[in-house]
Design a protein around this motif. Structure first.
Motif: not given
Ligand SMILES: Nc1ncnc2c1ncn2[C@@H]1O[C@H](COP(=O)(O)OP(=O)(O)OP(=O)(O)O)[C@@H](O)[C@H]1O
Length: 283
Positions: A38, A190, A192, A204, A206, A271, A274, A278, A282
């Motif tokens: 994260g 962080h 990935m 993951l 967030n 990546e 993510f 979100t 990252l």
């Protein structure tokens, strides 16, 4: 159950009234690496602090080696190793003296010192004062120190952050070896790529919430909505194909004509996943 080294159930943490961890659930088994991934401020370090008994959760249950975190005392340190930063190194002592000192505290076999210094590539620096080590060397010393007593669980907070790729690779190799030997590793990062390479499972994180959990491969395939393939032809041309009748026909033509030099599927990286989940980077 005896292979379950960490279990978190509905862990929540609030600082004053601000929630920083929201209903975390995760399991780490013997011989596995679990990555908590994260951006800065997501709650990774807070999670490690809870699991190592340095911080109490506001609610929820967590167990490390079968012990509830509220019952953790210093005896747990005989079975776990923690690397959170480079602090705790005695700068005026040599590398070897640092290791010897900690071997005594951790009641570890001093014979492991040379072997470990060799494994982290510090054998030739063993007579150097620890204060004169480079950042990467100091990081490796902290790691060697943390595993002197063969802990069953190792907590690593950003183990390769700020290191050059070759030192990072050395550390990755060592972590994989220790995992093979049965150590369970709880890793925050962080990075990935690091997670994709090392972790059996990733969470993951967030804003204090686990927004996805699974193996890196599962997550990448779960978000591989628009299946596509990258084709490199012998003549140097590169094409991205979709799963349409027309593109499949082009691909089979190249394959039959022996014109394709390489074909790759283009599933997203962690990546990308993510970012999709979100909507944020990252870093
Ligand atoms: N002692 C504290 N009091 C109040 N808020 C805190 C405290 N410690 C951490 N926080 C907040 O909790 C949140 C999570 O912090 P944490 O250090 O766990 O994040 P992180 O994911 O480890 O970040 P980084 O990658 O930057 O280390 C952040 O918003 C942080 O500001």
């Amino acid at each position: 159950m005896d292979k379950e080294y960490i279990r978190m159930e509905h862990i929540c943490k609030r600082y004053d009234k601000t929630p920083v961890l929201k209903d975390l659930n995760a399991v780490l088994q013997k011989g596995e690496i679990l990555g908590f991934l994260g951006p800065s401020g997501a709650g990774k370090t807070t999670t490690i602090k809870i699991l190592t008994g340095q911080l109490k959760p506001t609610s929820g249950e967590a167990y490390v080696l079968g012990i509830h975190v509220k019952n953790i005392d210093e005896t747990i340190y005989e079975q776990i190793g923690i690397v959170t930063d480079q602090s705790g190194i005695y700068e005026r002592m040599t590398v070897y003296e640092n290791m010897k000192y900690f071997a005594r505290i951790l009641k570890a076999d001093g014979k492991r010192i040379d072997e470990l210094l060799e494994r982290v590539g510090l054998e030739k620096h063993k007579k150097k004062p620890a204060g004169k080590l480079s950042k990467g060397q100091a990081q490796r010393l902290v790691l060697a120190r943390a595993v002197l007593h063969k802990p069953r669980v190792l907590f690593l907070d950003e183990p390769t952050s700020g290191l050059d790729p070759s030192t990072a690779l050395d550390i990755h190799r060592l972590l994989m070896e220790m995992k093979e030997e049965g150590m369970a590793i709880f890793l925050t990062t962080h990075n990935m790529e690091e997670a994709e390479k090392l972790c059996d499972h990733v969470a993951l994180l967030n804003d204090g919430e686990i927004v996805e959990y699974g193996t890196p491969r599962e997550l990448c395939l779960r978000y591989n909505k628009e299946k596509c393939y990258k084709v490199l032809l012998e003549n140097g041309e590169e094409h991205v194909l979709k799963q349409t009748a027309e593109d499949i026909e082009r691909l089979s033509g190249w394959l039959l004509g022996n014109q394709a030099a390489a074909v790759h599927s283009c599933e997203p990286t962690l990546e990308n996943v993510f970012l999709t989940v979100t909507g944020r980077e990252l870093r």
